[in-house]
Design a protein around this motif. Structure first.
Motif, PDB file in Angstrom:
ATOM      1  N   ASP A 172      28.589  27.497  -2.776  1.00  0.00           N
ATOM      2  CA  ASP A 172      28.139  28.434  -3.557  1.00  0.00           C
ATOM      3  C   ASP A 172      28.785  28.344  -4.979  1.00  0.00           C
ATOM      4  O   ASP A 172      28.658  29.255  -5.747  1.00  0.00           O
ATOM      5  N   GLU A 173      29.422  27.358  -5.425  1.00  0.00           N
ATOM      6  CA  GLU A 173      29.982  27.059  -6.535  1.00  0.00           C
ATOM      7  C   GLU A 173      28.851  26.467  -7.520  1.00  0.00           C
ATOM      8  O   GLU A 173      28.456  25.455  -7.020  1.00  0.00           O
ATOM      9  N   PRO A 174      28.988  26.723  -8.910  1.00  0.00           N
ATOM     10  CA  PRO A 174      27.889  25.925  -9.797  1.00  0.00           C
ATOM     11  C   PRO A 174      28.593  24.799 -10.079  1.00  0.00           C
ATOM     12  O   PRO A 174      29.960  24.667 -10.262  1.00  0.00           O
ATOM     13  N   LEU A 175      27.772  23.667 -10.453  1.00  0.00           N
ATOM     14  CA  LEU A 175      28.473  22.253 -10.863  1.00  0.00           C
ATOM     15  C   LEU A 175      27.837  22.094 -12.374  1.00  0.00           C
ATOM     16  O   LEU A 175      26.638  22.102 -12.498  1.00  0.00           O
ATOM     17  N   LYS A 176      28.604  21.780 -13.072  1.00  0.00           N
ATOM     18  CA  LYS A 176      28.069  21.403 -14.374  1.00  0.00           C
ATOM     19  C   LYS A 176      28.053  19.948 -14.529  1.00  0.00           C
ATOM     20  O   LYS A 176      28.908  19.259 -14.012  1.00  0.00           O
ATOM     21  N   ILE A 177      26.780  19.623 -15.324  1.00  0.00           N
ATOM     22  CA  ILE A 177      26.588  17.941 -15.309  1.00  0.00           C
ATOM     23  C   ILE A 177      26.426  17.834 -17.006  1.00  0.00           C
ATOM     24  O   ILE A 177      25.494  18.368 -17.309  1.00  0.00           O
ATOM     25  N   ALA A 178      27.254  17.048 -17.331  1.00  0.00           N
ATOM     26  CA  ALA A 178      27.496  16.630 -18.952  1.00  0.00           C
ATOM     27  C   ALA A 178      25.866  16.233 -19.184  1.00  0.00           C
ATOM     28  O   ALA A 178      25.323  15.477 -18.383  1.00  0.00           O
ATOM     29  N   PRO A 179      25.701  16.184 -20.658  1.00  0.00           N
ATOM     30  CA  PRO A 179      24.483  15.384 -21.117  1.00  0.00           C
ATOM     31  C   PRO A 179      24.434  14.029 -20.653  1.00  0.00           C
ATOM     32  O   PRO A 179      25.623  13.059 -21.018  1.00  0.00           O
TER      33      PRO A 179
END
Length: 258
Positions: A70-77
């Motif tokens: 349930d946690e968001p995952l950030k993906i860099a450009p």
């Protein structure tokens, strides 16, 4: 198997077993844009060919550590994340043909939810369906040409002709092909019905198209009739296969009858 959505490319990279015989599904999510992306995985599910639902471990593994479902995952450009999803051996003991895995992906910035359905076949995992829900606007998502070809190949390999029936009625089915049309949510089976006795047929001929399920049951039937008055050497005939049947079809039988 890949699908590009909003600059994200999602791929089933591999499926392996660890020392505990747990199955690990490795997905690669590649952000091909110049902007950071934030995604959430909402309840990945495994559905066996016996319709048994199996849920994975609540923690997902990726190249930078672990995160909860349930946690968001950030993906860099212009970077990618490799995500491992574990199904414990006590729940998932074997992977068999006609199993499915549902991979729901939420793009939080765009307000779009996309669920990928992968189907286990003899040749690996085939993407058979994409469900899309947009919060504020309609979304148009296309399958890649490779994915369309895989669906078409899978269907054409399941077509069975009854050539004895064709010979008895003096006709032959030729130039079989399958075309997948995402806009209409259907696949189409095309072929030519030729006369073996010149350019005409003596009687009305009906071509039956029957779809069989995994258990051998008939799940759908359609037919097309050609009359002598309308026949000139050959007739092009098509049958539609709706998306709802794609993952159920084990055989498509084509045969002519009076």
């Amino acid at each position: 198997m890949t699908e590009e959505n909003y600059g994200l490319v999602v791929e089933i990279h591999s499926v392996v077993q660890n020392d505990n015989k747990d199955f690990m599904f490795y997905f690669i999510i590649d952000n091909t844009t110049n902007q950071a992306k934030e995604i959430k995985l909402n309840g990945v599910n495994y559905l066996t060919n016996k319709r048994e639902e199996i849920n994975p471990d609540r923690y997902y593994q990726f190249s930078g550590g672990f995160f909860r479902i349930d946690e968001p995952l950030k993906i860099a450009p212009n970077t990618l994340k490799k995500i491992g999803i574990k199904f414990e051996n006590q729940y998932l003991k074997k992977i068999l043909n006609n199993d499915k895995i549902y991979f729901p992906l939420e793009l939080t910035t765009e307000g779009v939810n996309v669920t990928f359905c992968f189907h286990k076949t003899e040749n690996g995992w085939l993407l058979i369906d994409i469900g899309v829900v947009a919060k504020e606007y309609d979304v148009d998502i296309k399958l890649t040409p490779i994915q369309r070809k895989q669906i078409e190949k899978r269907l054409i390999n399941r077509i069975e002709r009854l050539e004895a029936f064709e010979e008895r009625l003096g006709v032959s089915i030729q130039n079989l092909s399958v075309s997948y049309n995402y806009d209409y949510g259907n696949s189409f089976v095309f072929f030519e019905l030729h006369s073996n006795e010149g350019s005409t047929i003596k009687d009305r001929i009906t071509v039956e198209c029957i779809y069989y399920g995994i258990d051998g049951s008939i799940i759908y039937q359609n037919d097309n009739t050609v009359s002598p008055a309308d026949f000139f050497g050959f007739e092009v005939i098509s049958f539609r296969v709706q998306d709802e049947f794609l993952d159920q079809i084990s055989k498509i039988r084509l045969y002519p009858k009076k």
